[in-house]
Design an enzyme around this catalytic site. Structure first.
Site, PDB file in Angstrom:
ATOM      1  N   VAL A   1      44.719  36.756  56.245  1.00 48.52           N
ATOM      2  CA  VAL A   1      45.349  35.430  56.191  1.00 48.52           C
ATOM      3  C   VAL A   1      46.855  35.610  56.027  1.00 48.52           C
ATOM      4  O   VAL A   1      47.315  36.369  55.171  1.00 48.52           O
ATOM      5  CB  VAL A   1      44.750  34.603  55.027  1.00 48.52           C
ATOM      6  CG1 VAL A   1      45.498  33.277  54.877  1.00 48.52           C
ATOM      7  CG2 VAL A   1      43.267  34.345  55.255  1.00 48.52           C
TER       8      VAL A   1
ATOM      9  N   HIS B   1      -2.558  29.134  46.141  1.00 51.39           N
ATOM     10  CA  HIS B   1      -2.515  28.948  47.592  1.00 51.39           C
ATOM     11  C   HIS B   1      -2.627  27.468  47.933  1.00 51.39           C
ATOM     12  O   HIS B   1      -3.475  26.791  47.360  1.00 51.39           O
ATOM     13  CB  HIS B   1      -3.670  29.698  48.260  1.00 51.39           C
ATOM     14  CG  HIS B   1      -3.718  29.473  49.737  1.00 51.39           C
ATOM     15  ND1 HIS B   1      -2.832  30.076  50.590  1.00 51.39           N
ATOM     16  CD2 HIS B   1      -4.510  28.672  50.497  1.00 51.39           C
ATOM     17  CE1 HIS B   1      -3.079  29.682  51.824  1.00 51.39           C
ATOM     18  NE2 HIS B   1      -4.086  28.824  51.807  1.00 51.39           N
TER      19      HIS B   1
HETATM   20  P1  NAI Z   1      33.443  35.088  45.258  1.00 56.48           P
HETATM   21  O1  NAI Z   1      33.907  36.271  44.508  1.00 56.48           O
HETATM   22  O2  NAI Z   1      32.010  34.767  45.308  1.00 56.48           O
HETATM   23  O3  NAI Z   1      33.937  35.187  46.779  1.00 56.48           O
HETATM   24  C1  NAI Z   1      35.285  35.317  47.107  1.00 56.48           C
HETATM   25  C2  NAI Z   1      35.380  35.801  48.541  1.00 56.48           C
HETATM   26  O4  NAI Z   1      36.721  35.676  48.953  1.00 56.48           O
HETATM   27  C3  NAI Z   1      34.999  37.276  48.689  1.00 56.48           C
HETATM   28  O5  NAI Z   1      34.092  37.421  49.750  1.00 56.48           O
HETATM   29  C4  NAI Z   1      36.338  37.949  48.960  1.00 56.48           C
HETATM   30  O6  NAI Z   1      36.219  39.087  49.777  1.00 56.48           O
HETATM   31  C5  NAI Z   1      37.096  36.841  49.648  1.00 56.48           C
HETATM   32  N1  NAI Z   1      38.549  36.951  49.545  1.00 56.48           N
HETATM   33  C6  NAI Z   1      39.292  37.244  48.458  1.00 56.48           C
HETATM   34  N2  NAI Z   1      40.611  37.211  48.748  1.00 56.48           N
HETATM   35  C7  NAI Z   1      40.697  36.859  50.056  1.00 56.48           C
HETATM   36  C8  NAI Z   1      41.780  36.638  50.943  1.00 56.48           C
HETATM   37  N3  NAI Z   1      43.048  36.744  50.533  1.00 56.48           N
HETATM   38  N4  NAI Z   1      41.521  36.306  52.221  1.00 56.48           N
HETATM   39  C9  NAI Z   1      40.242  36.176  52.670  1.00 56.48           C
HETATM   40  N5  NAI Z   1      39.177  36.365  51.871  1.00 56.48           N
HETATM   41  C10 NAI Z   1      39.391  36.701  50.575  1.00 56.48           C
HETATM   42  O7  NAI Z   1      34.309  33.875  44.655  1.00 56.48           O
HETATM   43  P2  NAI Z   1      34.144  32.299  44.772  1.00 56.48           P
HETATM   44  O8  NAI Z   1      33.339  31.922  45.944  1.00 56.48           O
HETATM   45  O9  NAI Z   1      35.521  31.768  44.617  1.00 56.48           O
HETATM   46  O10 NAI Z   1      33.311  31.942  43.483  1.00 56.48           O
HETATM   47  C11 NAI Z   1      33.772  32.364  42.212  1.00 56.48           C
HETATM   48  C12 NAI Z   1      32.630  32.674  41.332  1.00 56.48           C
HETATM   49  O11 NAI Z   1      32.011  31.491  40.860  1.00 56.48           O
HETATM   50  C13 NAI Z   1      31.487  33.441  41.992  1.00 56.48           C
HETATM   51  O12 NAI Z   1      31.750  34.816  42.099  1.00 56.48           O
HETATM   52  C14 NAI Z   1      30.373  33.179  41.049  1.00 56.48           C
HETATM   53  O13 NAI Z   1      30.495  34.034  39.955  1.00 56.48           O
HETATM   54  C15 NAI Z   1      30.649  31.752  40.622  1.00 56.48           C
HETATM   55  N6  NAI Z   1      29.815  30.838  41.410  1.00 56.48           N
HETATM   56  C16 NAI Z   1      28.462  30.947  41.322  1.00 56.48           C
HETATM   57  C17 NAI Z   1      27.636  30.137  42.053  1.00 56.48           C
HETATM   58  C18 NAI Z   1      26.174  30.320  41.979  1.00 56.48           C
HETATM   59  O14 NAI Z   1      25.725  31.023  41.077  1.00 56.48           O
HETATM   60  N7  NAI Z   1      25.390  29.716  42.858  1.00 56.48           N
HETATM   61  C19 NAI Z   1      28.178  29.098  42.940  1.00 56.48           C
HETATM   62  C20 NAI Z   1      29.617  29.107  43.003  1.00 56.48           C
HETATM   63  C21 NAI Z   1      30.378  29.931  42.235  1.00 56.48           C
END
Ligand code: NAI
Ligand code: FAD
Length: 475
Positions: A247, A454
């Site tokens: 980006v 089931h």
């Molecule tokens: P995430 O860590 O899941 O994903 C972030 C993504 O952004 C990664 O794939 C990373 O490689 C990418 N990334 C980082 N910097 C970047 C850049 N400059 N350009 C392009 N891609 C880049 O973090 P996210 O989605 O923000 O969520 C944060 C946290 O919140 C999760 O890790 C989780 O712990 C929690 N969460 C949990 C959920 C669940 O349990 N269902 C739902 C939503 C969030």
């Protein structure tokens, strides 16, 4: 004279309010301080999870899934649904009311357990005799003291350098959950958990969604086979995910946002969107805690440094949840909160980090516990794998949702379950059986020999366990 407590908890999210309740159950005088405000300025405990995280995102996922079903899946059941419309304002209002029910529920629980709740910001004012003085700044200001302090101040969304969140065009998880109308074109940066969940919500409602991911692999932490299956399903739905991008400049203009990036082939691309959600991870939150006043140690990411028992470098000060190392998950925060309260009471609270489940609430859902196939290979562990597709499950066929599979990984010698990975319908619920099995150190054969109702999706779990020994019955 300041009010004295045995335990003061700073932060009222899942880590904080749960530790406060458990400490009160154990007979301590407990205070819980939380600064989150609702729209009217009143208390809204529950933290990120309740206000701008787990709960509201699942409310929107549910509403958007109903919409998608009405538009695309009712017909196959013989149901005609004409002119299906989504009233976004009503959907957001419903989400807000779900959040409020949870806020009110937590206030009720704190009261029921005789936890004194303070609405305001808690910060260290200094050391007091045998403990700490905590300054509470809310509508009024006061100091309270306690021998034991539990910090559960959570995390905040990470912004891209040079692109602050304005929550109008450039949205964090907060703004992403209260968009007033379906954007025509939605861009997201980061195809992690939030990117996929929020991307799914707005795609189902009609947005043209593009997710830009920096890494070349999709969901690198997920078992490769499962991630591949999920990606296939997202591609089919029209969720555009571009991997391996870099980006560049982002222009937040009057009409929307322009994202300049280089794609995996090295080509320069310009993406115009009405809204941009930045979901590139979260940073631990210690803003306003005045950690310096008492010499609380933070690491280079700003997380509070703790040992395996959640003890900080200061005697009687503990930290749990998103503000410390480990996965940023509500249930992890809660487990740590309970364990700390029990340790303060002289008990042996314990969190098993090997059995913390993960769920991504997309469609298909993705869920897992334990190690992936790629981790077992890297660790040099000899394992056996067994998979079972939902395509061969009668309940899944009746539901009309046969995407995905259940996968077991078991030790090649002992048959102990080392990991269970799922992609498919309602696997957020199915994963609980795998967690229980791993917590009791069950073998794949244990699950294979247990009677499962089931027709149920859980039969896919049993069959995948049978597949470890190459003896599935229905495939
Ligand atoms: P995430 O860590 O899941 O994903 C972030 C993504 O952004 C990664 O794939 C990373 O490689 C990418 N990334 C980082 N910097 C970047 C850049 N400059 N350009 C392009 N891609 C880049 O973090 P996210 O989605 O923000 O969520 C944060 C946290 O919140 C999760 O890790 C989780 O712990 C929690 N969460 C949990 C959920 C669940 O349990 N269902 C739902 C939503 C969030
Ligand atoms: P938080 O929930 O962040 O709570 C911290 C609280 O402390 C906040 O209320 C904050 O206002 C307060 N606070 C901070 N500093 C102070 C201070 N100095 N004084 C007083 N109060 C203070 N996890 C899941 O397990 N499942 C999910 O489905 C899920 N979905 C998510 C969806 C989204 C969009 C996001 C962003 C996160 C999601 N998460 C999910 C992650 C989950 O929300 C967090 O892991 C969890 O909330 C962490 O709990 P916590 O108690 O550590 O912190």
């Amino acid at each position: 004279m300041s009010k004295q407590f045995d335990v003061v908890v700073i932060g009222g999210g899942p880590g904080g309010y749960i530790s406060a309740i458990r400490a009160a159950q154990l007979g301590f005088q407990v205070a819980c301080i939380d600064e989150w405000k609702n729209a009217a300025g009143g208390p809204a405990p529950g933290g990120t999870c309740t206000n701008v995280g787990c709960i509201p995102s699942k409310a929107l996922l549910q509403s958007s899934e109903h919409f998608e079903h009405a538009n695309h899946h009712f017909a196959e059941h013989g149901i005609t649904a004409k002119d299906v419309k989504m009233d976004v304002a009503k959907m957001i209002a419903r989400k807000d009311s779900v959040v409020k029910q949870n806020n009110d529920g937590i206030l009720y629980l704190l009261k029921k357990n005789k936890v004194t709740f303070f609405h305001g910001r808690g910060s260290f004012a200094g050391k007091a005799e045998g403990g700490y003085t905590i300054h509470v700044a809310g509508k009024t200001e006061e100091d309270i003291t306690a021998k034991q302090v539990i910090i559960a101040t959570g995390s905040n969304a990470r912004a891209l350098p040079g692109t602050p969140f304005d929550e109008v065009n450039v949205l964090s998880n907060d703004g992403a959950l209260r968009v007033g109308a379906v954007p025509k074109k939605l861009a997201l940066i980061g195809s992690g958990v939030i990117g996929l969940e929020m991307g799914s919500v707005w795609r189902r409602l009609g947005a043209d969604v593009t997710i830009l991911e920096g890494l070349p692999t999709f969901l690198g932490a997920v078992d490769e086979q499962i991630a591949k299956e999920a990606k296939k399903a997202f591609d089919k739905q029209g969720l555009k995910i571009e991997l391996g991008v870099k980006v560049g400049e982002i222009v937040n203009g009057k009409k929307g946002v322009t994202v300049n990036y280089t794609n995996a082939k090295g080509e320069a691309v310009v993406l115009d969107a009405d809204k941009l959600i930045v979901s590139i991870g979260r940073v631990p939150n210690t803003i306003g805690l005045n950690a310096e006043a008492v010499g609380l140690q933070l690491d280079e990411r700003g997380a509070i440094v703790v040992d395996a028992d959640c003890k900080t470098n200061l005697p009687g000060v503990w930290a749990v949840g998103d503000v410390v190392r480990g996965p940023m998950l509500a249930h992890k925060a809660e487990e740590e909160g309970v364990a700390v309260a029990e340790r303060i009471a002289g008990q042996h609270g314990h969190v098993n980090f090997n059995t913390i489940p993960w769920v991504i609430y997309t469609s298909p859902e993705i869920a897992w516990v334990g190690r992936t196939e790629q981790q077992l290979k890297a660790d040099g562990v000899a394992y056996k794998a067994g998979t079972f597709p939902f395509l061969a499950n009668g309940r899944a066929r009746a539901l009309g949702d046969t995407t995905g599979m259940v996968k077991f990984l078991a030790d090649a010698t002992t048959d102990e379950i080392l990991g269970v990975h799922m992609v498919g319908p309602q696997v957020s619920e199915l994963i609980a059986e795998a967690v229980v099995a791993m917590e009791f150190r069950a073998s794949a054969e244990d699950i294979a020999r247990i009677c499962h109702a089931h027709p149920s999706l859980s039969e896919a779990t049993k069959e995948a366990a049978l597949a470890v020994d190459k003896r599935t019955l229905n495939f």
